[in-house]
Design a protein around this motif. Structure first.
Motif, PDB file in Angstrom:
ATOM      1  N   GLY A  58       4.339  -5.197   2.916  1.00  0.00           N
ATOM      2  CA  GLY A  58       4.168  -5.981   4.145  1.00  0.00           C
ATOM      3  C   GLY A  58       5.370  -6.896   4.330  1.00  0.00           C
TER       4      GLY A  58
ATOM      5  N   SER B 189      -7.512 -13.960   0.423  1.00  0.00           N
ATOM      6  CA  SER B 189      -7.628 -14.858   1.579  1.00  0.00           C
ATOM      7  C   SER B 189      -8.646 -15.937   1.264  1.00  0.00           C
TER       8      SER B 189
ATOM      9  N   GLY C 215       5.718 -12.094   8.548  1.00  0.00           N
ATOM     10  CA  GLY C 215       4.890 -13.140   7.949  1.00  0.00           C
ATOM     11  C   GLY C 215       5.218 -13.477   6.500  1.00  0.00           C
TER      12      GLY C 215
ATOM     13  N   ASP D 216       3.070   3.517   3.588  1.00  0.00           N
ATOM     14  CA  ASP D 216       1.744   3.070   4.025  1.00  0.00           C
ATOM     15  C   ASP D 216       0.941   2.824   2.751  1.00  0.00           C
ATOM     16  N   VAL D 217       0.606   1.567   2.481  1.00  0.00           N
ATOM     17  CA  VAL D 217      -0.095   1.270   1.222  1.00  0.00           C
ATOM     18  C   VAL D 217      -1.504   1.870   1.183  1.00  0.00           C
TER      19      VAL D 217
ATOM     20  N   ASN E  45       0.986  -7.481  -0.881  1.00  0.00           N
ATOM     21  CA  ASN E  45       0.734  -8.458   0.184  1.00  0.00           C
ATOM     22  C   ASN E  45       0.300  -7.828   1.505  1.00  0.00           C
ATOM     23  N   ALA E  46       0.635  -6.545   1.728  1.00  0.00           N
ATOM     24  CA  ALA E  46       0.311  -5.920   3.025  1.00  0.00           C
ATOM     25  C   ALA E  46      -1.194  -5.938   3.262  1.00  0.00           C
TER      26      ALA E  46
ATOM     27  N   PRO F 163      -4.392 -17.399   0.925  1.00  0.00           N
ATOM     28  CA  PRO F 163      -3.872 -18.235   2.015  1.00  0.00           C
ATOM     29  C   PRO F 163      -4.990 -18.727   2.921  1.00  0.00           C
TER      30      PRO F 163
ATOM     31  N   GLY G 121       7.848  -6.786   6.263  1.00  0.00           N
ATOM     32  CA  GLY G 121       8.495  -6.833   7.570  1.00  0.00           C
ATOM     33  C   GLY G 121       8.075  -7.999   8.440  1.00  0.00           C
TER      34      GLY G 121
ATOM     35  N   ALA H 195       6.051  -0.145   8.853  1.00  0.00           N
ATOM     36  CA  ALA H 195       6.963  -0.147  10.003  1.00  0.00           C
ATOM     37  C   ALA H 195       8.281  -0.759   9.553  1.00  0.00           C
TER      38      ALA H 195
ATOM     39  N   ASP I 103       7.331  -1.591   3.837  1.00  0.00           N
ATOM     40  CA  ASP I 103       6.446  -1.803   4.993  1.00  0.00           C
ATOM     41  C   ASP I 103       6.162  -0.447   5.639  1.00  0.00           C
TER      42      ASP I 103
ATOM     43  N   GLY J 191       5.235 -11.702   3.797  1.00  0.00           N
ATOM     44  CA  GLY J 191       6.086 -10.740   3.089  1.00  0.00           C
ATOM     45  C   GLY J 191       7.559 -10.925   3.424  1.00  0.00           C
TER      46      GLY J 191
ATOM     47  N   THR K  32      -2.418 -10.509  -2.497  1.00  0.00           N
ATOM     48  CA  THR K  32      -2.828 -11.425  -1.429  1.00  0.00           C
ATOM     49  C   THR K  32      -4.285 -11.173  -1.054  1.00  0.00           C
TER      50      THR K  32
END
Ligand code: NAD
Length: 270
Positions: free
Chosen positions: A14, A156, A18, A66-67, A93-94, A200, A16, A40, A38, A20, A154
């Motif tokens: 992730g 939450s 925030g 793609d994780v 993190n993604a 987070p 790309g 993308a 990432d 990450g 990650t």
């Protein structure tokens, strides 16, 4: 002064956007060689460009994965080891928060499954292939590198606090990440592999802000935030840096909460 991650190799998913993206830049600024992963590539390419411009002494690369696909996660870890020689830090993190994720009655099974595929299975596979790679790590006193490594997953704040604005699949996936991280920390502690979950609070990143697209939706949350503001991605990157570095050498199995006091709140100050 050597950086806090000097010569270490980090893989960040992730990367790309925030947390990450900010972590990729911060880790590189502290001397880490970074693989930005990432689904993308646009944001990750931007991050790579910034690293190359600002920190020419570190090595960095991007990798599209793609994780939610085990093959992709394995290929990403293989790529890090192939390009940089080892893997010291895995930042799983993604994650996604699907707009159609809702309460128990309205959430469709396909949304549940997609969320679990990315947010939970993706982290599991990230841990699995990182552990296999970290087992190969040799101590190198000259470069200041150790056996084992640091895995950061990650989760939450919704893994530890309920929200009456439900996103059931997301919350369940993050609760599972928290429990899984704790158990992995126990299993691999004696191998020198530390596993911590990062929790987070609500952040000013596209993941949440695309969803909170009206002042009413934002205010519904802001009233519960003791500091009266959403967090910034870089504030999470700083916490991830601590967990990634040897500064946290005796920290494993933790629910590392970075939420501006949200999880401690009953009534917030006016
Ligand atoms: P973001 O949307 O800014 O960035 C997420 C990145 O992950 C994007 O670049 C996206 O392309 C990538 N991504 C999405 N699906 C992917 C997949 N299948 N494979 C690889 N990459 C994929 O989000 P963010 O706010 O930085 O969130 C990062 C993590 O923090 C997520 O796990 C999220 O659940 C968690 N989190 C965020 C908040 C918040 O308020 N933003 C709060 C708690 C936890």
């Amino acid at each position: 002064m050597p950086g806090r991650l000097q010569n270490k190799v980090a893989l960040i998913t992730g990367a790309g956007s925030g947390i990450g993206l900010e972590s990729s830049l911060l880790f590189a600024s502290e001397g880490a060689n970074v693989l930005l992963v990432d689904v993308a590539l646009t944001g990750a390419q931007k991050g790579l460009g910034l690293i190359q411009e600002r920190y020419p002494n570190v090595k960095a690369d991007v990798f599209q994965a793609d994780v939610g696909k085990e093959h992709d996660v394995r290929a990403a870890v293989d790529k890090a080891v192939q390009v940089f020689g080892r893997l010291d830090i895995m930042f799983n993190n993604a994650g996604i928060m699907h707009p159609e994720d809702d309460n128990a009655l309205n959430t469709e099974e396909r949304i549940w499954d997609l969320t679990m595929q990315i947010n939970l299975k993706g982290v599991w596979w990230g841990c699995k292939y990182a552990i296999l790679a970290m087992r190969q790590n040799k101590r190198d006193d000259q470069l200041g590198l150790h056996e084992g490594g640091s895995i950061i997953n990650t989760a939450s704040f919704v893994a530890i606090r309920g929200a009456a604005t439900p996103q059931l699949a997301y919350t369940a996936s993050k609760g599972a990440v928290l429990a899984m991280s704790r158990e992995l920390a126990m299993v691999h502690a004696k191998e020198g592999i530390r596993v911590n979950a990062l929790c987070p609070g609500p952040l000013k990143t596209p993941l949440l802000m695309d969803f909170l697209d009206t002042p009413e939706k934002r205010d519904r949350r802001l009233v519960h935030l003791p500091m009266g503001r959403f967090g910034e991605a870089v504030e999470l990157a700083k916490a991830a840096l601590f967990l990634a570095s040897d500064d946290s050498s005796y920290v494993t199995g933790s629910d590392f909460i970075v939420d501006g006091g949200l999880s401690a709140a009953y009534v917030t100050a006016l």
